[in-house]
Scaffold this active site. Structure first.
Site, PDB file in Angstrom:
ATOM      1  CB  SER A 180      -0.958  -0.066   1.326  1.00 51.50           C
ATOM      2  OG  SER A 180      -1.715  -1.189   1.205  1.00 51.50           O
ATOM      3  CD  GLU A 186      -7.031  -2.119  -8.147  1.00 45.07           C
ATOM      4  OE1 GLU A 186      -6.995  -0.853  -8.431  1.00 45.07           O
ATOM      5  OE2 GLU A 186      -5.919  -2.734  -8.937  1.00 45.07           O
TER       6      GLU A 186
END
Lengths: 727, 727
Positions: free
Chosen positions: A177, A461
């Site tokens: 991330s 994502e």
């Protein structure tokens, strides 16, 4: 009299429920409902739920229902990958996937419509959805959004027609991330006017990349751009990575490029995820995707965005479309699971309750209703919130209102909704599988495969936990701005700096929720938890109070050392996430409430209002302790919440089949044997067997009933005997 | 000074955490702990956790660590099935699986020890555990427990040495948990002295049976025994179903037998589950497993148990061992998942907090701790409760105390614990996988496969929801007996009749919990939630109040029609299940508390006491609304619960690695690349790279820092300028 008796029969059949799915066409027929009672107009609602891009969505859904796009279970890793790659090419042929690209390159500049259609692919095979997402949503989108017009013209056609399958080489093994910290470097060599892309250590290998293990012949590589001794931060570079073979396939790695197959995964095995690493790979200067940063021949760096932080977040901005579409796809997966479980639960019988003859249909059990109906309600709430998210997405990406503020609102809303819907999908598919018992575990009923494929949606994502923290930080930042006297600027700045891991700051997030809130029913009568105004107050109050509480708790951070501030922040991380979830609950509820006003059929609106209430009340029920501790609900009133929920669940039970049918997924989408009517056939056959057996007179007597009769007789005799004795 | 500085270094390394796992042998070394602080004696605790059958368990665990018993990922369905069948035969060779059988047949009459060892197989491959469970725990056990000594002598050897792989043909497609309602019949034909076993319709096919699709050459078939026109209920029949080929394998179905492969499943694909059906298959009279019911040559039925209901439950009694072992296996799976996630969380770094240089180890994040530490605590609670369950199992199955009452206590305790631990395992493996991010989704890190295999544990061997209802009914029945004046006999009878789906009635269940309760700390001081007496009061009070409330709510059922009574019961089904869960929480807590007294090392006892507190408080936190609504906790006190939990979590964080290491599973059991130390190697390599880069003086300057300096300089200049101006 005939009418009444018919009605009674219909009611009995409904206990069965299955009649609706086999003997009678499902849509619009609700045999359980006595005349005069409200019911859903299934066909009408079904159309309405197709939303703003109804035709496109319907077409994409039909595509997802075509056998050639379906997942075949039991394929080997290689076979599944090949099938999905072929499907991706077939999507090009039918013109399914170019809608979001520029008209001048054969697209239609229709960002929202493109996404609405794309989401539906999950019903065919989640691997296909994500493989298509890699090719067009990430690889081609990066060229579109980060490239100059010249680069678009040069590089997009191959990406669009999938003749160049591409990897989106952002994530590294060592950094998921935290994209800003990736370690791959692209150092400008002024002598040759090339960038030298290099992987300095194992943790900097690119990882989890679709198309990287087998099919990719090119990649968009994210790396730290270094020129003239200065690191200008993460930029994207286009580079071929493999030879293209004579038949258009992917050959050997090009010099300097290496990689590894990620191998089997917990799901999505139709995608060839893999790792890539680069050893001094030379990329021509013109392949730096240069919309937001250029390097001149002499190595001079320029950018239209002066702030490196802001530039970084702008470049990452197109990632939001992935989050938006995952929200939609996850909701679809929940619908597929619930439709299967409800259909089966209306046919399958187990244990006989009061009746000596008939066993009880699963969905008539209180627990079964409690397991499935609140999930149906939440799915509706998520559906309507997703419609709003798509609107916002389209507004921004169509250019209609593309401002830093609207982008940030979009990013925050996506960061709120995607975690909730993806986690919810996993739980819902699991609940559906358990509600179908052992049958739910068989691959032929698809629930376990769907769940396995959806698993990674919660961490890719944008990891759900990380996304919710971004939302929380945004909420705090807005709060800081609104109440400067309470939480001074330094506090707000601290929070904003913390938020610097993604582009989520600077504009009041509440706008989004507020906009929705203004549309709904303004009544604020006290007294009843069922009242829409009270539901809104309770849900809103919770978010606002949590934000104020956390802000107060974090206030000392402004005077603390960075270490102490980080520590304080860390101590409240759990609350921050809970706060972001509460905010998402509110978004869901408001979107649902807003949608109710758009429903014209009175019966449909009434039933969906109950569904909305069920969502609101189960949300309150889940957080009941908070309401009690904070004095928002008295113990007296809190006690009634579960009772209300139970009553709503019972009231909605006869509408369960209609509610899932209205989602518009047919057997070609569900593809679960137990939802095909096979169970009803089995039940009918068993009942007929026992009916004939009883009629034949050959039915064996049960020892149990003989013993019971003997016992009764002995008792009677004893009573008789004692009477005699007493006499 | 040296000591202090060393200590500081050690502390820093612990932030790293990984040092413990790579540079230093894990067991017993906790570098984070300054001298004088309490710590766990890992080796000692590890030995204690092996429990009553320590040597057997250690040996079985070593077996599970052998490569030849491991699951190989990516095998085809056929390959995986063949491998597991071979492993089953290898288990016979090493004498792993006969301990529970009679000494006269080569066993050791050691029921408890056998189960303790059996549970460990899950670490090798859950398919192997369950395939072994089918062969010895179900098929052979049915012969052992339902057969006469003659039948045992005749039929057990082939079952025991697996030369006769057998199916346990109980469940039907149309009837899962409701065994009493199965539709297969076995009608006695006095002319030939045979039973005619017959499947009357599709829903009566036997389904989900291990060994049925491929390997089984025999089966124990459950069917309604009909003789002389009377149905005596479900009985078991031994019958060959397939030819045995020349090489000892399974050939074609025998005449009258048919079947179908269940095909792929959501997990456990090493087992050949399938369906069987019978068309007038003739079974000799002597193959009715006749311990609890005989049919004479002339068709006369006799049984040592007069009541058909009681006979049925007695025959099903041996099923409890499956539930006991699933409880143990599920707990082991949770341990494997948590050990992987904690090891990785102590090595993996992401985002830099306050430090400019080092990124933060995942497990130092508040959220990450909150996700994993309460699960470690609950796993300990479940471990200790499982030890008590094994004790109870051994008491009954060794014959030491085999009474109807002790059997019912055992069945209720198993029905309480198995649902909680199997659901918990799924959630924990999911949490572990998410805590490892994308890496957690890769099959090479095993978490997704383990979860997939464990999935069906929540619905097989008794669906969790059905089992919890049985527990609830038992609690109500006991309550009915204890408070006859409040809830009269008819109410109790109603409940007992409802409970007739399994053998869970007639003796006070509370005994089990009570026995445990009497051992713990008797202090009942008020004031603190951390106080053991208060924790016990809160947990006990919740169960008792819930039972009294539900009993009161169900009281009208005694005067109602059967239909109304069933309806009322159904309305409260959700509460019944919540009540059973509360009871299981109490069992867990009491078992943990009892175990604390047996820990001799003071440091270990202290740390585990915190762990117990964490379990108690998170249990209370989860049900906080209930405590508030029912006036058991004030809002004031309730508000402190989460704070306590947070503090306990922070206090236990440095012990996390010790806590999971003490479970005693090595790399040969975890088999997750990310838990192998590979991540630490990557982190070390990356740090060394950056260290050298900084030292070299070649490190590029970041544009960000240049901009920041410029900004500061401009500000200073402006200040200087304005000063000049003001002057």
């Amino acid at each position: 009299m005939t009418t009444t008796s018919d009605r009674t029969t219909a009611r009995d059949t409904r206990g069965d429920g299955a009649a609706a799915s086999t003997s009678i066409p499902a849509a619009g027929v609700t045999p359980s409902m006595p005349a005069g009672e409200v019911r859903i107009d299934v066909a009408d609602l079904s159309h309405q739920l197709l939303g703003r891009w109804a035709d496109l969505r319907a077409k994409a859904r039909a595509t997802a229902g075509e056998e050639r796009f379906h997942r075949i279970e039991g394929l080997s890793l290689t076979e599944h990958r090949e099938r999905v790659m072929d499907q991706v090419k077939a999507l090009v042929e039918i013109g399914q996937v170019h809608r979001g690209f520029p008209t001048r390159l054969g697209g239609q500049d229709d960002a929202g419509g493109n996404l609405a259609g794309f989401e539906e692919l999950v019903a065919a095979d989640p691997s296909l959805q994500i493989k298509a997402g890699v090719q067009w949503g990430l690889f081609a989108s990066a060229i579109l959004h980060l490239g100059t017009p010249e680069q678009q013209d040069r590089l997009l056609p191959g990406a669009m027609d999938a003749s160049v399958p591409g990897a989106f080489a952002m994530t590294e093994t060592g950094h998921g991330s935290d994209v800003a910290s990736i370690a791959t470097t692209a150092t400008y060599d002024v002598a040759t006017q090339e960038f030298v892309v290099h992987t300095p250590f194992r943790g900097a290998w690119k990882d989890y990349l679709g198309n990287a293990a087998v099919n990719g012949t090119a990649a968009v590589i994210f790396a730290q751009l270094v020129t003239n001794g200065v690191n200008h931060g993460v930029h994207a570079f286009y580079a071929p990575i493999r030879e293209t073979t004579a038949d258009g396939g992917a050959g050997a790695f090009l010099p300097g490029v290496g990689g590894e197959d990620d191998g089997l995964k917990g799901g999505l095995n139709g995608i060839d995820n893999g790792r890539l690493h680069f050893t001094h790979v030379r990329v021509p200067r013109e392949n730096l995707l240069a919309r937001y940063g250029q390097v001149a021949e002499d190595g001079t760096y320029t950018s239209p965005i002066d702030s490196p932080g802001r530039r970084f977040f702008t470049m990452l901005g197109s990632l939001v479309q992935g989050r938006v579409s995952l929200d939609g796809a996850a909701i679809t997966a929940s619908k597929l699971g619930l439709a299967t479980a409800v259909t089966y639960g209306n046919q399958r019988r187990q244990f006989n309750g009061a009746s000596a003859v008939d066993e009880v249909v699963l969905l008539d059990y209180g627990t079964h209703q409690r397991r499935l109906l609140p999930r149906i309600a939440q799915t509706y709430a998520m559906h309507f919130a997703h419609d709003r998210l798509l609107d916002l997405f389209d507004t921004v990406f169509s250019g209609e209102n593309d401002t830093p503020e609207s982008r940030e609102d979009l990013e925050t809303m996506a960061a709120s909704l995607k975690p909730m819907s993806t986690w919810f999908a996993l739980d819902t598919l699991q609940e559906a599988r358990e509600a179908c018992g052992g049958a739910g575990f068989l691959t032929e009923n698809r629930l376990t495969s769907l769940r396995a494929d959806l698993d990674v949606y919660v961490t890719f994502e944008g990891d759900n936990t990380v996304l919710l923290q971004l939302v929380a930080k945004r909420l705090l930042a807005d709060y800081g701005k609104e109440f400067k006297d309470i939480t001074p600027g330094q506090m707000a700045r601290f929070v904003v700096e913390q938020a610097a891991d993604a582009a989520l700051h600077r504009t009041p997030l509440k706008r989004a929720a507020q906009t929705l809130a203004d549309v709904g029913d303004p009544r604020r009568a006290v007294g009843h938890l069922k009242d829409v105004g009270n539901q809104r107050d309770l849900l809103t109050d919770r978010v606002e109070t949590m934000v104020a509480d956390v802000a107060a708790a974090l206030r000392p951070a402004q005077k603390a050392t960075p270490e102490k501030a980080a520590e304080l922040f860390n101590e409240h991380q759990h609350e921050l996430i809970e706060m972001a979830k509460a905010h998402a609950d509110l978004l869901h509820w408001e979107a649902f409430t807003q949608a109710l006003d758009t429903i014209e059929d009175a019966g449909t609106r009434q039933v969906l209002t109950w569904v909305r209430d069920l969502f609101g009340l189960t949300t309150i029920e889940r957080n009941l302790a908070w309401y009690l501790i904070n004095g928002r609900l008295s113990a007296q009133r809190a006690r009634t919440v579960s009772g209300y929920v139970d009553r709503l669940v019972a009231r909605l039970r006869p509408h369960a089949q209609d509610l899932v049918d209205a989602w518009g997924y047919g057997p070609e989408h569900l593809r679960a044997k137990i939802a095909s009517g096979a169970e009803q056939v089995r039940q009918d056959e068993a009942r007929e067997y026992y009916r004939q057996l009883r009629a034949s007179g050959d039915e064996p007597v049960s020892e149990k009933s003989i013993k019971a009769r003997e016992k009764a007789a002995a008792k009677a005799a004893a009573r008789g005997g004692s009477k005699v004795a007493r006499r």
